[in-house]
Design an enzyme around this catalytic site. Structure first.
Site, PDB file in Angstrom:
ATOM      1  N   HIS A   1      -0.941  -4.465   6.310  1.00  0.00           N
ATOM      2  CA  HIS A   1      -1.974  -5.460   5.986  1.00  0.00           C
ATOM      3  C   HIS A   1      -1.481  -6.593   5.085  1.00  0.00           C
ATOM      4  CE1 HIS A   1      -2.290  -3.331   2.148  1.00  0.00           C
ATOM      5  NE2 HIS A   1      -2.975  -4.370   1.688  1.00  0.00           N
ATOM      6  N   ASP A   2      -0.344  -6.428   4.419  1.00  0.00           N
ATOM      7  CA  ASP A   2       0.175  -7.489   3.557  1.00  0.00           C
ATOM      8  C   ASP A   2       1.605  -7.885   3.918  1.00  0.00           C
ATOM      9  OD1 ASP A   2      -1.835  -8.394   1.853  1.00  0.00           O
ATOM     10  OD2 ASP A   2      -1.574  -6.742   0.440  1.00  0.00           O
TER      11      ASP A   2
ATOM     12  N   HIS B   1       2.229  -6.980  -4.217  1.00  0.00           N
ATOM     13  CA  HIS B   1       2.075  -6.962  -2.760  1.00  0.00           C
ATOM     14  C   HIS B   1       3.420  -6.705  -2.091  1.00  0.00           C
ATOM     15  CE1 HIS B   1      -1.590  -9.273  -3.994  1.00  0.00           C
ATOM     16  NE2 HIS B   1      -2.115  -8.414  -3.137  1.00  0.00           N
TER      17      HIS B   1
END
Length: 294
Positions: free
Chosen positions: A147-148, A106
């Site tokens: 989004h992360d 991530h």
């Protein structure tokens, strides 16, 4: 900062720089000014709009930066919504800085990978081009890219079982996804230098914010079955037509449901984003996962 030189934009400290194509020895790097456009060859554009493009195999961060800007500007996204170029550059750098490089999966490359995957889905799908409007597309690009952000490298189960501050703040519900969305709007877009949404009116901003949040929350794998069911419901009565998927005049309610499902589906099928990529590309993403879980 980076030391890569040559044609094309690249990150240097806090902005994207584009080098002038010239044989003059005294040519200096110039800030990317004027139009947002990034010049690409036909071959480069064809690769970018396919799953053959792989952020992990980019020649340099210069190439990555150039590709991000090209994706962001496609379909007139930046021009339509009056995005200031300097704030775009500050926003891109802020997002890049908010990803943790120490994360095996991530990380910033993952964010770019999901942005690219959502971009390709839209470029190749008549369904999405029909259902998603310019504001939807802008929202999905922002959500995919960020989004992360500020991902700690742990999962929701760990956050909940250790009663982390984030878990307590979000009441054990989609803990990390809520954190990513909040970080994007509060820490990044809340900075006037990075606010690429400043020219949206209140109603448009509210609509975009809802879409961004719903798209990011849709990445919670615990909700995967719910999203698949919603997608099936939205397309259950669809038939193949000259529009490739929709009846010529779907009822308003049916159309709204399909639009809502389409807003999140690129995330459901692209996170992890390697599922439809060539083997060589997908292996670069599965290897870190195997290493982390072994």
């Amino acid at each position: 900062a980076t030391t890569e030189r040559g044609g094309g934009p690249h990150f240097v400290d806090d902005q994207i720089i584009i080098s002038r194509h010239s044989d003059d020895d005294d040519d200096d790097d110039l800030p990317l000014v004027g139009a947002h456009s990034v010049m690409m060859t036909k071959e480069e554009d064809e690769v970018l709009t396919s799953f053959a493009w792989d952020v992990t195999r980019a020649d340099s961060e210069a190439a990555v930066a150039s590709s991000i800007v090209a994706i962001m500007e496609r379909d007139g996204t930046l021009e339509i919504h009056g995005v200031d170029k300097d704030k775009l550059h500050a926003f891109l750098w802020a997002v890049r800085s908010a990803y943790h490089d120490e994360n095996a999966y991530h990380n910033f490359e993952h964010g770019v990978c999901v942005l690219h995957a959502a971009f390709v889905v839209h470029a190749k799908s008549a369904l999405y081009r029909r259902v998603l409007g310019p504001l939807d597309l802008f929202a999905l690009k922002l959500a995919a890219f960020a989004h992360d952000v500020d991902h700690p490298g742990l999962n929701n189960d760990f956050e909940i079982k250790t009663q982390s501050r984030r878990a307590l703040l979000y009441n054990d519900v989609s803990v990390l996804e809520n954190h990513h969305a909040s970080y994007l709007f509060f820490e990044i877009l809340g900075d006037p230098k990075c606010n690429v949404l400043e020219n949206l009116d209140r109603s448009t901003y509210a609509d975009l914010r809802r879409t961004v949040i719903s798209a990011i929350l849709a990445t919670d794998m615990a909700k995967h079955a719910d999203h698949v069911a919603a997608l099936r419901d939205a397309t259950a009565d669809a038939i193949l037509t000259p529009f490739f998927f929709f009846p010529a005049a779907p009822p308003p309610l049916r159309e709204r449901r399909r639009r809502a499902a389409a807003r999140t589906r690129p995330f459901r099928t692209r996170t992890p984003p390697s599922t439809r990529r060539p083997r060589r590309s997908s292996s670069s993403w599965t290897s870190p996962c195997i290493w982390v879980t072994s």
